[in-house]
Design a protein around this motif. Structure first.
Motif, PDB file in Angstrom:
ATOM      1  N   ILE A  25       0.839  -1.197   0.000  1.00 46.48           N
ATOM      2  CA  ILE A  25       0.000   0.000   0.000  1.00 46.48           C
ATOM      3  C   ILE A  25       0.877   1.252   0.000  1.00 46.48           C
ATOM      4  CG2 ILE A  25      -1.689   1.329   1.336  1.00 46.48           C
ATOM      5  CD1 ILE A  25      -2.853  -1.145  -0.050  1.00 46.48           C
ATOM      6  N   LEU A  26       1.945   1.250   0.803  1.00 47.12           N
ATOM      7  CA  LEU A  26       2.839   2.404   0.847  1.00 47.12           C
ATOM      8  C   LEU A  26       3.572   2.584  -0.471  1.00 47.12           C
ATOM      9  CD1 LEU A  26       4.333   2.197   4.450  1.00 47.12           C
ATOM     10  CD2 LEU A  26       2.481   3.633   3.612  1.00 47.12           C
ATOM     11  N   SER A  27       3.921   1.502  -1.128  1.00 44.44           N
ATOM     12  CA  SER A  27       4.590   1.591  -2.423  1.00 44.44           C
ATOM     13  C   SER A  27       3.670   2.208  -3.467  1.00 44.44           C
ATOM     14  CB  SER A  27       5.041   0.195  -2.874  1.00 44.44           C
ATOM     15  OG  SER A  27       5.609   0.246  -4.148  1.00 44.44           O
ATOM     16  N   ILE A  28       2.440   1.762  -3.499  1.00 45.63           N
ATOM     17  CA  ILE A  28       1.463   2.312  -4.445  1.00 45.63           C
ATOM     18  C   ILE A  28       1.188   3.780  -4.114  1.00 45.63           C
ATOM     19  CG2 ILE A  28      -0.953   2.168  -5.173  1.00 45.63           C
ATOM     20  CD1 ILE A  28      -0.654  -0.924  -4.693  1.00 45.63           C
ATOM     21  N   THR A  29       1.054   4.087  -2.833  1.00 48.93           N
ATOM     22  CA  THR A  29       0.800   5.465  -2.413  1.00 48.93           C
ATOM     23  C   THR A  29       1.973   6.370  -2.749  1.00 48.93           C
ATOM     24  OG1 THR A  29      -0.576   4.605  -0.624  1.00 48.93           O
ATOM     25  CG2 THR A  29       0.101   6.908  -0.462  1.00 48.93           C
ATOM     26  N   HIS A  30       3.198   5.851  -2.626  1.00 52.48           N
ATOM     27  CA  HIS A  30       4.381   6.634  -2.978  1.00 52.48           C
ATOM     28  C   HIS A  30       4.342   7.030  -4.454  1.00 52.48           C
ATOM     29  CE1 HIS A  30       8.479   8.044  -2.334  1.00 52.48           C
ATOM     30  NE2 HIS A  30       8.817   7.480  -3.482  1.00 52.48           N
ATOM     31  N   ARG A  31       3.954   6.108  -5.288  1.00 51.84           N
ATOM     32  CA  ARG A  31       3.838   6.419  -6.724  1.00 51.84           C
ATOM     33  C   ARG A  31       2.704   7.415  -6.973  1.00 51.84           C
ATOM     34  NH1 ARG A  31       4.983   0.361  -7.310  1.00 51.84           N
ATOM     35  NH2 ARG A  31       7.203   0.414  -7.794  1.00 51.84           N
ATOM     36  N   THR A  33       1.534   9.670  -4.863  1.00 53.18           N
ATOM     37  CA  THR A  33       1.907  11.000  -4.390  1.00 53.18           C
ATOM     38  C   THR A  33       2.908  11.655  -5.325  1.00 53.18           C
ATOM     39  OG1 THR A  33       3.586  10.068  -2.905  1.00 53.18           O
ATOM     40  CG2 THR A  33       1.400  10.546  -1.957  1.00 53.18           C
ATOM     41  N   GLY A  34       3.730  10.861  -5.984  1.00 48.19           N
ATOM     42  CA  GLY A  34       4.634  11.427  -6.993  1.00 48.19           C
ATOM     43  C   GLY A  34       3.858  12.041  -8.144  1.00 48.19           C
ATOM     44  N   ILE A  35       2.793  11.378  -8.552  1.00 45.48           N
ATOM     45  CA  ILE A  35       1.930  11.919  -9.618  1.00 45.48           C
ATOM     46  C   ILE A  35       1.223  13.176  -9.123  1.00 45.48           C
ATOM     47  CG2 ILE A  35      -0.139  11.460 -10.998  1.00 45.48           C
ATOM     48  CD1 ILE A  35       0.817   8.477 -11.026  1.00 45.48           C
ATOM     49  N   ALA A  36       0.716  13.138  -7.893  1.00 47.10           N
ATOM     50  CA  ALA A  36       0.037  14.311  -7.328  1.00 47.10           C
ATOM     51  C   ALA A  36       0.989  15.501  -7.222  1.00 47.10           C
ATOM     52  CB  ALA A  36      -0.553  13.972  -5.958  1.00 47.10           C
ATOM     53  N   GLY A  40       0.741  19.136  -8.863  1.00 46.03           N
ATOM     54  CA  GLY A  40       0.899  20.302  -8.006  1.00 46.03           C
ATOM     55  C   GLY A  40       1.941  21.276  -8.522  1.00 46.03           C
ATOM     56  N   ILE A  41       3.020  20.772  -9.111  1.00 43.54           N
ATOM     57  CA  ILE A  41       4.049  21.644  -9.684  1.00 43.54           C
ATOM     58  C   ILE A  41       3.486  22.420 -10.871  1.00 43.54           C
ATOM     59  CG2 ILE A  41       6.191  21.595 -11.030  1.00 43.54           C
ATOM     60  CD1 ILE A  41       6.704  21.519  -8.094  1.00 43.54           C
ATOM     61  N   VAL A  42       2.706  21.752 -11.701  1.00 37.22           N
ATOM     62  CA  VAL A  42       2.074  22.429 -12.836  1.00 37.22           C
ATOM     63  C   VAL A  42       1.145  23.528 -12.323  1.00 37.22           C
ATOM     64  CG1 VAL A  42       0.485  22.134 -14.777  1.00 37.22           C
ATOM     65  CG2 VAL A  42       2.293  20.446 -14.377  1.00 37.22           C
ATOM     66  N   TYR A  43       0.368  23.220 -11.280  1.00 34.04           N
ATOM     67  CA  TYR A  43      -0.530  24.213 -10.694  1.00 34.04           C
ATOM     68  C   TYR A  43       0.273  25.371 -10.091  1.00 34.04           C
ATOM     69  CZ  TYR A  43      -4.227  26.372  -8.022  1.00 34.04           C
ATOM     70  OH  TYR A  43      -5.117  27.279  -7.520  1.00 34.04           O
ATOM     71  N   GLY A  76      -4.243  18.137   0.265  1.00 31.97           N
ATOM     72  CA  GLY A  76      -3.792  16.871  -0.315  1.00 31.97           C
ATOM     73  C   GLY A  76      -2.389  16.977  -0.884  1.00 31.97           C
ATOM     74  N   TRP A  77      -2.089  18.094  -1.531  1.00 31.47           N
ATOM     75  CA  TRP A  77      -0.738  18.272  -2.066  1.00 31.47           C
ATOM     76  C   TRP A  77       0.287  18.415  -0.946  1.00 31.47           C
ATOM     77  CZ3 TRP A  77      -3.182  22.072  -5.937  1.00 31.47           C
ATOM     78  CH2 TRP A  77      -3.581  21.372  -7.088  1.00 31.47           C
ATOM     79  N   THR A  78      -0.106  19.067   0.142  1.00 30.73           N
ATOM     80  CA  THR A  78       0.798  19.180   1.287  1.00 30.73           C
ATOM     81  C   THR A  78       1.080  17.803   1.877  1.00 30.73           C
ATOM     82  OG1 THR A  78      -0.170  21.343   1.771  1.00 30.73           O
ATOM     83  CG2 THR A  78       1.168  20.343   3.492  1.00 30.73           C
ATOM     84  N   TRP A  79       0.028  17.013   2.054  1.00 28.31           N
ATOM     85  CA  TRP A  79       0.233  15.665   2.582  1.00 28.31           C
ATOM     86  C   TRP A  79       1.082  14.830   1.614  1.00 28.31           C
ATOM     87  CZ3 TRP A  79      -1.212  10.847   0.702  1.00 28.31           C
ATOM     88  CH2 TRP A  79      -0.887   9.790   1.534  1.00 28.31           C
ATOM     89  N   SER A  80       0.827  14.968   0.320  1.00 31.21           N
ATOM     90  CA  SER A  80       1.612  14.237  -0.679  1.00 31.21           C
ATOM     91  C   SER A  80       3.084  14.590  -0.584  1.00 31.21           C
ATOM     92  CB  SER A  80       1.109  14.541  -2.093  1.00 31.21           C
ATOM     93  OG  SER A  80      -0.185  14.046  -2.284  1.00 31.21           O
ATOM     94  N   LEU A  81       3.364  15.873  -0.387  1.00 33.83           N
ATOM     95  CA  LEU A  81       4.756  16.313  -0.267  1.00 33.83           C
ATOM     96  C   LEU A  81       5.431  15.654   0.927  1.00 33.83           C
ATOM     97  CD1 LEU A  81       7.074  18.275  -1.075  1.00 33.83           C
ATOM     98  CD2 LEU A  81       6.079  19.866   0.569  1.00 33.83           C
TER      99      LEU A  81
END
Length: 131
Positions: A25-31, A33-36, A40-43, A76-81
């Motif tokens: 689950i953490l591995s999938i979430t890591h990927r 959050t990388g997409i998120a 976020g960088i584009v935004y 969500g972007w803050t948590w992803s970071l």
């Protein structure tokens, strides 16, 4: 064996065969959050472009950022970071050969989850305290 029999069997590993574990689950979430973070960088770049263009354009971004949907996205972007950062540090320890024992992998995984949640709330509380 006929091709009909082979196509009826699930491929291994298969989601119907294996239970999700914290590490997967953490591995999938890591990927994820990388997409998120990429979104976020584009935004962020669009936000900076709007800030440098006109006050009317920036007002649109300011309105969105203060809306409920905007706050959820920013949260969500803050948590992803923080999640991506802490899990990346965890992976650096793995690259150095530490933390592969099952108990240590689970403890560090829960530390990443708890640390990312605590850091996210801490950052948002700090941002509101500074305002």
């Amino acid at each position: 064996m006929s091709s009909a029999n082979r196509s009826a069997r699930p491929l291994s590993p298969h989601l119907q065969v294996y239970r999700p574990q914290l590490t997967s689950i953490l591995s999938i979430t890591h990927r994820g959050t990388g997409i998120a973070l990429s979104v976020g960088i584009v935004y962020l770049v669009a936000w900076l472009c709007a800030a440098s263009s006109s006050s009317e354009t920036y007002a649109i971004f300011a309105w969105f950022n203060t809306s409920v949907v905007g706050r959820i996205c920013l949260f969500g972007w803050t948590w992803s970071l923080f999640f991506h950062l802490f899990n990346g540090i965890r992976h650096l320890f793995w690259d150095a050969g530490y933390g592969f024992e099952l108990k240590t992998a689970y403890n560090s995984g829960w530390a990443v989850v708890g640390g990312s949640v605590a850091a996210t709330f801490g950052a948002w509380l700090l941002a509101y305290a500074v305002r």
